[in-house]
Design an enzyme around this catalytic site. Structure first.
Site, short mmCIF file in Angstrom:
data_model
loop_
_atom_site.label_atom_id
_atom_site.label_comp_id
_atom_site.label_asym_id
_atom_site.label_seq_id
_atom_site.Cartn_x
_atom_site.Cartn_y
_atom_site.Cartn_z
N ARG A 52 0.83 -1.20 0.00
CA ARG A 52 0.00 0.00 0.00
C ARG A 52 0.87 1.25 0.00
NH1 ARG A 52 -2.04 2.42 4.45
NH2 ARG A 52 -2.03 0.48 5.64
N TYR A 104 -15.91 14.81 -18.07
CA TYR A 104 -16.41 13.47 -17.78
C TYR A 104 -17.43 13.49 -16.63
CZ TYR A 104 -16.25 8.73 -15.82
OH TYR A 104 -16.59 7.52 -15.29
N ASP A 176 -6.58 17.37 -16.76
CA ASP A 176 -6.85 15.97 -17.10
C ASP A 176 -6.34 15.74 -18.52
OD1 ASP A 176 -7.96 13.51 -17.91
OD2 ASP A 176 -9.63 13.72 -16.52
N LYS A 201 -7.50 4.16 -19.82
CA LYS A 201 -7.80 4.49 -21.21
C LYS A 201 -6.57 4.27 -22.12
CE LYS A 201 -11.83 5.77 -19.54
NZ LYS A 201 -11.64 5.91 -18.09
#
Length: 383
Positions: A52, A104, A176, A201
């Site tokens: 983590r 988005y 972004d 993506k």
């Protein structure tokens, strides 16, 4: 790779940060599928304690993405929205953020439904209009969040100009960069402070994994983002890290091919009798064309188009065969999406209508198939 900073984009994409596994010499960087790591003794560590916090495979993809963006730091997350969520934790109640109005739907939801509850104020504005940016800055404004090209209307914001306004007002700029990737656009070099990616993506490129990244040159921002990732646990797994590394190796080839296909499809659609309007930044008549030529080295593979008759939407989505009706974008397969009920379903209708996200709008993520097959598929679907 010690000489990595001198290498060109394509070479860095293929070889990654280290170039190989220094422990074994493996050319394909290994998947260190371990949650924890052995300590040699008290206060002794290999640098890896718990996945983590840090994992060798995740570290490799984080450093690779940072190099591709020509940045100091990359931090990986389980999804793109998890990456944006970490960035929003930089702000406190009462802070105000300016946000691209066309973006988005998941990002819209995060601002409007989640962080507004905790007192983070926001204004959705047209960031392509520099005067509108200036008009909406107030004493509590702390940042500008830009999506460019925007989703799904492909609006292009002048990053450098927006960043100049931000610096004059002591704001940070968040961009972004999912649609263009660092292959076609490097926002940090244009003045942005933070870049976010949905690695799901184009970076991954094969519709087989989820990932997100935050990229920055700021030591202070990096430390905070890493702390938020540690505290919340939205980490990028070793296997997903490896999948993104594998995808990045062909990023430049895929982006070039998808863009070539997108240009041809946009040109086909713009003259089709059933199509009312095409939104693709690579068309010379696009409002964002000139700015794109200035700040980006490519136009990308995302197209939206509006049909004249709403009834054609259902027919197109039913009749495509090569093109797949599915959410998401950025894979080798060409996908068609209906923003009205899919990616932007939670955006209020009055906002969608104002932006042009109507019930006649479709979005294409253009893949790397044979262009003749794609155009023939569209011809049959359009009728």
């Amino acid at each position: 790779m010690s000489e990595g900073s001198c290498l060109r984009f394509e070479t860095t994409a293929v070889h990654g940060d280290k170039g190989y596994d220094p422990l074994t010499g493996a050319i394909s960087f290994p998947i260190y599928q371990s949650s924890t790591f052995r300590h040699g003794g008290l206060n002794e560590s290999t640098g890896y304690d718990y996945s983590r916090l840090l994992n060798p495979t995740s570290e490799e993809v984080e450093n690779t993405v940072a190099k591709l963006e020509e940045a100091k730091y990359g931090i990986g997350f389980s999804t793109g929205l998890a990456a944006i969520d970490a960035v929003l934790r930089l702000f406190k109640p009462g802070d105000h953020i300016l946000i691209s109005d066309d973006l988005y739907g998941g990002t819209f939801r995060l601002f409007r439904e989640i962080y507004s509850v905790y007192g983070i104020k926001h204004s959705f504005i047209d960031t392509t209009d520099l005067d509108e940016i200036v008009r909406n800055i107030n004493e509590n404004t702390k940042a500008i969040f830009i999506e460019t090209p925007s989703n799904p209307m492909m609006k292009v914001t002048d990053i450098k100009a927006a960043a100049e306004i931000a610096k004059l007002n002591n704001l940070i700029v968040i961009v972004d960069n999912t649609f263009l990737t660092p292959y076609f656009q490097k926002p940090l070099n244009l003045g942005a402070d933070i870049v976010v990616h949905s690695g799901t993506k184009f970076l991954g490129g094969h519709n087989d994994t989820l990932a997100g990244f935050v990229v920055t040159n700021s030591d202070a921002i990096k430390e905070k983002i890493i702390y938020y990732k540690k505290a919340t646990g939205a980490v990028l797994s070793p296997f997903d890290s490896w999948l993104i590394l594998r995808g990045i190796k062909t990023l430049h080839i895929r982006m070039d091919k998808s863009q070539d296909n997108a240009i041809k499809i946009a040109e086909f659609l713009r003259v089709h009798p059933k199509v009312e309007e095409v939104f693709y930044v690579g068309l010379p008549e696009s409002k964002g064309y000139v700015i794109s030529k200035k700040q980006s080295s490519g136009f990308g593979a995302m197209i939206s188009f509006k049909v004249k008759d709403k009834a054609d939407v259902a027919e197109i989505l039913k009749n495509v065969k090569v093109i797949t009706f599915a959410e998401s974008l950025g894979g080798v397969e060409t996908l068609i999406t209906y923003p009205q009920t899919q990616t932007h379903s939670e955006v209020p209708q009055e906002i969608k209508d104002r932006l042009g996200v109507t019930d006649k709008l479709l979005r294409l993520s253009v893949g790397i198939e044979n262009i003749e097959d794609l155009i023939q598929d569209l011809k049959k679907a359009l009728g």
